[in-house]
Every structure is written in structure tokens, then in C-alpha cells.
Design a protein around this motif. Structure first.
Motif, PDB file in Angstrom:
ATOM      1  N   ASP A   1       0.914  -1.308   0.013  1.00 29.07           N
ATOM      2  CA  ASP A   1      -0.115   0.025   0.139  1.00 29.07           C
ATOM      3  C   ASP A   1       0.623   1.203  -0.094  1.00 29.07           C
ATOM      4  OD1 ASP A   1      -2.637  -0.968  -0.147  1.00 29.07           O
ATOM      5  OD2 ASP A   1      -3.133  -0.435   1.967  1.00 29.07           O
TER       6      ASP A   1
ATOM      7  N   ARG B   1      -4.719  -1.830   7.187  1.00 29.15           N
ATOM      8  CA  ARG B   1      -4.595   0.016   7.118  1.00 29.15           C
ATOM      9  C   ARG B   1      -4.973   0.206   8.491  1.00 29.15           C
ATOM     10  NH1 ARG B   1      -7.433   2.463   1.677  1.00 29.15           N
ATOM     11  NH2 ARG B   1      -6.035   1.148   0.086  1.00 29.15           N
ATOM     12  N   ILE B   2      -5.889  -0.167   9.298  1.00 26.34           N
ATOM     13  CA  ILE B   2      -6.194   0.259  10.460  1.00 26.34           C
ATOM     14  C   ILE B   2      -5.728  -0.520  11.577  1.00 26.34           C
ATOM     15  CG2 ILE B   2      -8.343   0.888   9.625  1.00 26.34           C
ATOM     16  CD1 ILE B   2      -9.662  -1.416  11.241  1.00 26.34           C
TER      17      ILE B   2
ATOM     18  N   PHE C   1      -8.156  -3.866   4.347  1.00 25.10           N
ATOM     19  CA  PHE C   1      -8.715  -3.149   5.491  1.00 25.10           C
ATOM     20  C   PHE C   1      -8.074  -3.200   7.023  1.00 25.10           C
ATOM     21  CE2 PHE C   1     -12.010  -1.657   8.427  1.00 25.10           C
ATOM     22  CZ  PHE C   1     -12.078  -0.317   8.211  1.00 25.10           C
TER      23      PHE C   1
ATOM     24  N   SER D   1      -9.872   5.239  -0.769  1.00 27.32           N
ATOM     25  CA  SER D   1      -9.375   5.566   0.702  1.00 27.32           C
ATOM     26  C   SER D   1      -9.958   4.487   1.730  1.00 27.32           C
ATOM     27  CB  SER D   1     -10.060   6.881   0.900  1.00 27.32           C
ATOM     28  OG  SER D   1     -11.683   6.489   1.276  1.00 27.32           O
ATOM     29  N   THR D   2      -9.217   4.632   2.829  1.00 31.55           N
ATOM     30  CA  THR D   2      -9.526   3.462   3.954  1.00 31.55           C
ATOM     31  C   THR D   2     -11.119   3.530   4.361  1.00 31.55           C
ATOM     32  OG1 THR D   2      -7.419   3.590   4.901  1.00 31.55           O
ATOM     33  CG2 THR D   2      -9.157   2.955   6.434  1.00 31.55           C
ATOM     34  N   LYS D   3     -11.809   4.760   4.337  1.00 31.57           N
ATOM     35  CA  LYS D   3     -13.099   4.885   4.693  1.00 31.57           C
ATOM     36  C   LYS D   3     -14.038   4.277   3.504  1.00 31.57           C
ATOM     37  CE  LYS D   3     -14.899   8.665   6.353  1.00 31.57           C
ATOM     38  NZ  LYS D   3     -15.301   9.866   6.580  1.00 31.57           N
TER      39      LYS D   3
ATOM     40  N   GLY E   1     -13.524   0.623   3.576  1.00 32.70           N
ATOM     41  CA  GLY E   1     -14.444  -0.122   4.712  1.00 32.70           C
ATOM     42  C   GLY E   1     -15.996  -0.349   4.183  1.00 32.70           C
TER      43      GLY E   1
END
Length: 389
Positions: free
Chosen positions: A79, A246-247, A243, A187-189, A192
Motif C-alpha cells: 500500500d 490499514r487500521i 482494510f 481511501s480507507t473509509k 471499509g
């Protein structure tokens, strides 16, 4: 977090030690699941029983666990590279070098064992050598067989009849392509949100028994329902793994490898759950495993650390053989199934020595393929075709 240095021919980032170990445990459990699958298959061919798997019923869920691990590792490894001159061409070269040498080995072994079996379908129909060679060529390029076609040589509808489990690598390649072209840009959002949508779709497919199999064990053959189900089985855990990468924030946990290993054994050992109408209880359980249990296990595995030489060595060994074991074991399962059919043996108790021998043989073969073929070939290809970081 416990990580070990990457090999010269591997991706340059270090990888999570415990996740490697859990992947190896899952690979061993896949082989054990296929041993048990053979008892039901032999019985069905000989008209004894309905072909269902009586023990270790949910071992097929290891594939879904592999997909979430793959998504996590790819997200972690790549990433942050795309804005640093890392190209799509370089990504695809790395993935091909990582995966395809063993695919070639698995195809060759599949052809050899098919010839040993006498080049016959399960119903006894003789198959021409030219069709076997065509099946081999198509599999090398991941061109799936159409059920009922001449090069679908075993006659039971497998997408890759010389080495059935390669269907999951077919979807893995699709996932890699989608990641490079599309998913990495999210984007991460948004990623998700995509995970939520795919999770709902997967739950719908499993809970309402869309496959009519009574399980989510789909993707292995080329029809509409299987392609849809196989795509969902790959897409949700694959994107969920990305996901999570990333978090991810580690949590304090001791004994994560042993907890995770025990959990996988327990989850895969749960008997088939009925009924399947109006909703599938088995599908609800499968959804729980894929949507909740597996992400938790990945999080725990990424958080944990090996604290002694023995557990570190176990995780490293299991991680090293996990992919070779998955790719090369099934050709010998075909021979095992043929032996069970001929011997009219339908339980582990009737065939325990051969069953354990098959397990041991595949582990030894996987290790030999790793050391004598896969690692040297990948080392050469990496030196020849990859940018040296």
C-alpha cells in the motif's frame, strides 16, 4: 510484534511470524479435510452413502482464511509503495514470481498422477493423452475447463481437473489484478464501505443457500453460481484483510499462535449444521467464521510474538511449507481416492495407516519442492527480473 527478515527473493518488507505459522496450520488442516473428503467420495462412487464428509466438516473454510491473510499481507506489503515509483508492472512481476513457479509444479504433478491413475475419469472412461496435455496447458495459463468439455479430464466438473484446489489461486490472481487496478486507490473509509457491502453479499449467499450445496464450498467449478460464490469468497476476505492492514494496531496477547491454532481446529471441526431452509444454519455459521472469527484471528496473529526459539522455528517451518503444501498435495489425493474406491474403504479407522502416510508424504513433498525447486527458481527470477531494493 514479531517479524522475521525477508529473503533476498521475497518482497522487501519483513513479514509477521505468527501469521505465517497460522497459515501453515490452516494448510495442514486443508490436507486433513481432503483426507476426510476422500472417504465420502469413495463411498459415493461405490454407492455407499451420500458422499457427505462425516468428520472435519468445515475444513473448506481454510480457503477463506487464506484469502484474508493474503489481503492483509498484500495491503501491508504494497500500500505505501505506489507513490514511491512502484509500478503496476513491478507488482505483477513480484506476484507471478511468488506464486506461479509452484503453480507449474502443481500442474506437472497433477499430470503425472493422472497418468499413474491410468488416464481415466472416475467413471472409467479413458482420456486421450492429447486432452491431458491440453488440460495441462490450459491450467498453466489459468484457463478454466468448461464442465463436460474434453479437457475437463476427470469428469467431475473441476475448473482445473489436474489439480482441483488451483481454483482458489485463479480467484487469488483476480484479486491481485483488482487490487493493482482499483482497490489500492480507495481511501480507507471507502474500502471499509466496500468491505461492508461485500460482507452483506457473502452473508446473503451463504445464509440463503444460493449454491444449493448447503454450504459455501463453491468456486471449484465453472458455472454461474460457483463463479459468483467463488468471487464473493475471495472478494470479502481479501478486501477485509487489506482494510485490517490499514487500521491495524497491535493488542497485548500471549500465546497468540497456540490460541489461533486451537481456534482454527475447533472452527473447522464443527459438524454440518442444519436445516438449510428457510435459512441455512450452516450458512450462518460460515458467515460468522468468515466475517468475525477469521478477522479476529488475523488481528491476534499480527499482534502476537514468538518468545522462544522453538515456537519461532515452528512458525517459520509451517509458514514456509504452507503454500507448497496447498499447491502440491491434491494430485496425490486423487491417487488416495482411487485407492479408497478400489479397496472399498470409507473411514479413517479402516485406512488410518495410509491416511497418515498421505499426510506425511505431502508434508515431505512440500518441503522438498520448497527447497529444491521453489526457492532456487524464485531467487533466480527475482535476480533476473526484479528491481533490487
Amino acid at each position: 510484534m514479531s517479524k522475521i527478515s525477508s529473503n533476498a527473493f521475497a518482497d522487501t518488507k519483513p513479514h509477521y511470524n505468527l501469521l505465517d505459522g497460522l497459515r501453515g496450520v490452516a494448510a495442514l488442516l486443508v490436507v486433513w479435510y481432503h483426507v476426510n473428503e476422500g472417504f465420502g467420495f469413495a463411498g459415493a462412487v461405490n454407492g455407499v452413502g451420500d458422499g457427505s464428509i462425516k468428520n472435519f466438516n468445515h475444513g473448506y473454510l481454510a480457503v477463506d482464511f487464506f484469502f484474508i491473510l493474503s489481503g492483509f499481507v498484500i495491503g501491508y506489503a504494497y500500500d505505501d509503495r505506489w507513490n514511491k515509483g512502484f509500478s503496476m508492472k513491478e507488482f505483477f512481476k513480484r506476484r507471478l514470481i511468488r506464486l506461479h513457479p509452484l503453480v507449474v509444479a502443481g500442474v506437472v504433478l497433477g499430470a503425472i498422477t493422472f497418468f499413474i491413475h491410468g488416464s481415466v475419469q472416475w467413471n472409467g472412461t479413458q482420456v486421450a493423452t492429447s486432452l491431458t496435455m491440453l488440460a495441462m496447458l490450459c491450467t498453466l495459463f489459468f484457463i478454466p475447463a468448461i464442465p463436460g468439455s474434453g479437457y475437463e479430464v476427470r469428469g467431475n466438473g473441476e475448473m482445473f481437473p489436474l489439480n482441483g484446489p488451483l481454483w482458489s489461486l485463479f480467484f487469488e490472481y483476480i484479486g491481485n489484478i483488482l487490487y493493482a487496478l482499483f482497490i489500492r486507490r480507495l481511501s480507507t473509509k471507502v474500502l471499509g464501505a466496500l468491505v461492508v457491502v461485500l460482507g452483506i453479499a457473502l452473508t446473503w449467499f451463504a445464509t440463503f443457500n444460493i449454491s444449493t450445496y448447503g454450504s459455501i464450498g463453491v468456486g471449484w467449478t465453472l458455472d454461474t453460481v460457483n463463479f459468483l460464490g467463488g468471487s464473493l469468497r475471495m472478494l470479502f476476505p481479501f478486501t477485509m484483510g487489506m482494510f485490517l492492514s490499514r487500521i491495524f494496531q497491535p493488542v497485548k496477547v500471549r500465546g497468540a499462535f497456540w490460541i489461533g491454532s486451537a481456534a482454527l481446529v475447533a472452527l473447522f471441526s464443527v459438524p454440518f449444521l442444519g436445516p438449510v431452509e428457510p435459512v441455512s444454519m450452516n450458512g450462518i455459521y460460515e458467515s460468522f467464521c468468515i466475517l468475525i472469527a477469521f478477522p479476529i484471528l488475523v488481528w491476534l496473529g499480527a499482534s502476537g510474538a514468538t518468545t522462544d526459539k522453538i515456537s519461532t522455528a515452528i512458525c517459520k517451518f509451517l509458514g514456509n511449507i504452507s503454500f507448497p503444501l496447498y499447491v502440491v498435495h491434491y494430485p496425490f489425493m486423487y491417487l488416495f481416492y482411487a485407492w479408497l474406491i478400489k479397496s472399498k474403504l470409507y473411514t479413517f479407522g479402516d485406512s488410518w495407516a495410509m491416511s497418515l502416510g498421505v499426510m506425511a508424504w505431502n508434508v515431505l513433498l512440500a518441503y522438498a519442492c520448497l527447497k529444491l525447486y521453489d526457492e532456487p527458481v524464485r531467487r533466480y527470477l527475482a535476480k533476473r527480473f526484479l528491481k533490487q531494493n
